[in-house]
Each structure stands twice: as C-alpha cells, then as structure tokens.
Scaffold this motif. Structure first.
Motif: not given
Length: 417
Positions: A297-300, A304-305, A329-331
């Motif tokens: 979750f933190v990686a996503s 996104s950032a 993809i991160a979303g």
C-alpha cells in the motif's frame, strides 16, 4: 462459518458480475450523454453535468440508511432490490425524456449503486478471512469494473449506429439478467451482522464491539484515508483529457495509431479498465502474503506521488505516457488495498457501521475531487498546483501508513492503528 476458497468464490464472483451488468448503463452515459443529450430530451449542456453527478450526492445521505437496512435484512434481498432498480433505471434512459425524468432516474440509480456497493463489500467480508481478504476484494473490484469497460466501449460504438434508446434498453435487459442469478445462487439468510473475529489477530480488537467502533484508531485511519485518496483519484479521471489538451494539443501516436486528445484519454482509460481485473486480483493476492498489505500500500502511494508530480508538465510524450500508466497501475493497487484494509478494520468492530462510514467517506471524496480541482485550476490558472499538491498528499499518506516494527508484528489493519 468456516471459509474455504470453494464456498467463497461463487458468491463473491456472482455479486461482482451482477454489479458489472448493472454498471453498463451508468458507464455508457459518461461517453454517450455529452454527445446525445438532445436525444434524451435535454435542453442545455449544463444539465448533462448535473445528471452525471447527482447520483453521487444522493448516495451521501443514503449510505447510512442502506447500512441500517443491511443490518436488518439478508444480503440477497438487498442485492435483488439493487438489480431491479439498476435494470429499471438503465431501461428508463431509453424510455423517458426530459431533465426532470432523468433526474429521478439518476437519483434512483444512486440508491441502486449504494445497495450494490455495500452488498459487495459485505459479501467479501462475510466470505473471507485475514488470509485471503485481499485476494477476494481484488477479485470483486476487478470483475465489477468490467462493466465500466464494456459500458464505455459498447456504448460509444453502438450509440452512433442505433441511437441512445435501443442501447439503453439492451443494457437494461442485460442488467436484469442478474436477477435470477442472485435469486437462485446467492445463499439465503446471510445477514450483514457483525461477524465473529476470523483469526486470533482479530480477537484482541473485537472487544471494542459495535457500539465503540468509531473509537478504533484503525477504523478512523481507514475512513480518513478512504476520503482523501478517493478525492485524489477522482482528479485523474476528471482532468486527464484536459491535461492532454493543454500539453499535447496536436495528434499523438499511440501503438502506431494517430489519436486526438479526447480519443487518447478514452483509450488510456479503456486500457486501465481492461487491465484492472487481472491487476486488482494479483495485488490483492500479493497483499495476503507474509509481508501483509501495508508495504504494498505504501509503495502504491509513493508511485502515485511520483506519477502525479510528473503528469502536469509538458514532458516528452513517452515519459509522460509512462507516468500516466504508473499512476493507473498504482491506483488499481491503492483502491484494492484500501478496500481490503477497511474490511480488515471492519472485522474488528461493527462491519455494517464501519463499511457504511467508509462508503460515505469515499463517495464524498469522489464528489469533492473534480469540483475542488477545477476550482483550484481556475484560481491558479492551470492544473499544475492541483497535481503537485496531490503528489505531496500521497507522499504524506505514505509516511503516515509506513509500517513500523510494531505494525509489522500485528495484523495489517490492527497494526496500522
């Protein structure tokens, strides 16, 4: 209830596919209505904007009522009602004309979507435990989004040929096909009452009980995160075509095909919806592993950032396209994992109360995001502040959720408190 992959797969898959059928008509409107609004009996383009957003605002006060109803009735009753309302409203797009009639139809669709979404959440929670909840939440999210994909694609292809009325009636009939599936195959008597803890890790949190669910730090954190992230994610959908038109106003080549700005935005969204069923399930299954949900979750959030920080600038097109795909993809990972984390928190308290509050928060964020972004863009003279500010918020939330040693030792959501 002892949960196995066999007895969990059928109801979760069933609810996801029924949701996909019902989403056909709603998703079609986002492509068709801005062009064929006169065929719907509308008199001005501003009416299109209201009709495409009113269902979101209707859901905000209704979600608590929907949660209360699910606490009193079986899941199957709520899902049957949702399918009926969804099919009738979709067919109504082809049967009724005029702003007043469509305003009623879109408001009723808001009720149907609240029933479907809450029913989907509660089905996943009822048929999963801490070892597989991410997998099943990913499966539900991925399969249900197929309806958005086919609604946009088929609506965009068929409406110019046959018109809005036949397409809406056809989609209404398809949505109605979910009714016998729910009535026959969905187990009867499954109420959305607060379940027993599904693992020893839950036992230590269950003592809060349904009355004190709002006192749980994990629950408050899930709701706050859902509100903010849904607001930020709505920005991409609402402004992608504007970003393209601002920075790449000419025709761009994608996979050897020349595309104008709006067409490019549509193709990118279609690619996202096509990949989401596979990616959502994969991310969910990955989060069920030994490392848990928080690191992924933190990686996503960090991805996104990075993507949001790059998107508003006129970069070389290949680099900009890579940033957009990274954000998409991160979303997908973020949405799946956030739903799973909220479900983890709900299992430790009152399921219906927590998921109702979470649904209200995410609906509110989705409604606020586009309006706030365009207001900021008008004041600042562009989208750069909105995207850069969103990037900073994503990074801040990544830091907030960064797993500490104590968190890694506990269950995902209990430890994230």
């Amino acid at each position: 209830m002892t949960i196995t992959n066999g007895n969990a797969k059928r109801p979760i898959t069933l609810v996801a596919l029924v949701t996909a059928f019902c989403l056909l008509g709603d998703s079609m409107l986002y492509v068709v209505l801005p062009i064929y609004w006169k065929e719907a009996g509308l008199t001005s383009l501003w009416q299109v904007g209201i009709l495409l957003s009113v269902n979101r605002f209707v859901r905000l006060p209704l979600n608590p009522l929907i949660g209360w109803l699910y606490n009193k009735m079986p899941l199957r009753v709520g899902l049957v009602t949702a399918v009926l309302l969804g099919a009738l409203t979709t067919a109504g797009y082809g049967l009724f004309q005029g702003f007043a009639a469509w305003l009623i139809l879109r408001s009723v669709w808001g009720v149907a979507w609240s029933l479907l979404r809450m029913g989907g959440f509660l089905t996943v929670i009822a048929y999963s435990d801490n070892s597989n909840r991410g997998r099943w939440m990913g499966r539900y999210n991925g399969l249900s989004r197929i309806g958005s994909l086919f609604g946009m694609l088929l609506g965009g292809l068929l409406a110019p040929v046959f018109g809005l009325t036949p397409v809406a009636l056809a989609f209404g009939i398809v949505a109605l096909a979910g009714l016998p599936a729910v009535g026959i195959f969905m187990p009867n008597g499954d109420k959305a009452a607060p379940p027993r803890p599904s693992s020893p890790a839950d036992d230590g949190q269950a003592e809060a009980g349904p009355v004190a669910w709002y006192k749980s730090a994990a629950v408050r954190k899930a709701i706050a995160t859902g509100l903010v992230l849904s607001m930020l994610q709505a920005i991409l959908t609402a402004t992608l075509s504007l970003v393209i038109d601002t920075n790449y106003s000419g025709v761009q080549t994608l996979f050897g095909i020349a595309l104008a700005g709006t067409a490019l935005a549509g193709v990118l969204q279609a690619v996202r919806w096509t990949a989401e069923p596979l990616l959502a399930s994969w991310f969910g299954r990955l989060s069920d592993g030994r490392r848990g949900r928080l690191p992924l979750f933190v990686a996503s959030l960090l991805a996104s950032a990075a993507g949001f920080a790059l998107m508003p600038w006129p970069l070389p097109f290949a680099l900009w396209l890579a940033a957009v795909l990274l954000v998409m993809i991160a979303g997908t990972a973020m949405s799946t994992l956030m739903d799973a984390l909220a479900s983890d928190a709900a299992r430790t308290a009152s399921v219906v109360a927590v998921m109702t509050a979470y649904s209200v928060a995410t609906d509110l964020g989705s409604a606020i995001g586009p309006a706030a972004t365009y207001a900021l863009a008008g004041w600042a003279g562009g989208l750069v502040p909105a995207y850069v500010g969103s990037s900073v918020i994503f990074a801040a939330f990544a830091l907030w959720h960064f797993p500490r040693r104590r968190q890694r030792a506990a269950s995902d959501m209990a430890g994230s408190a």
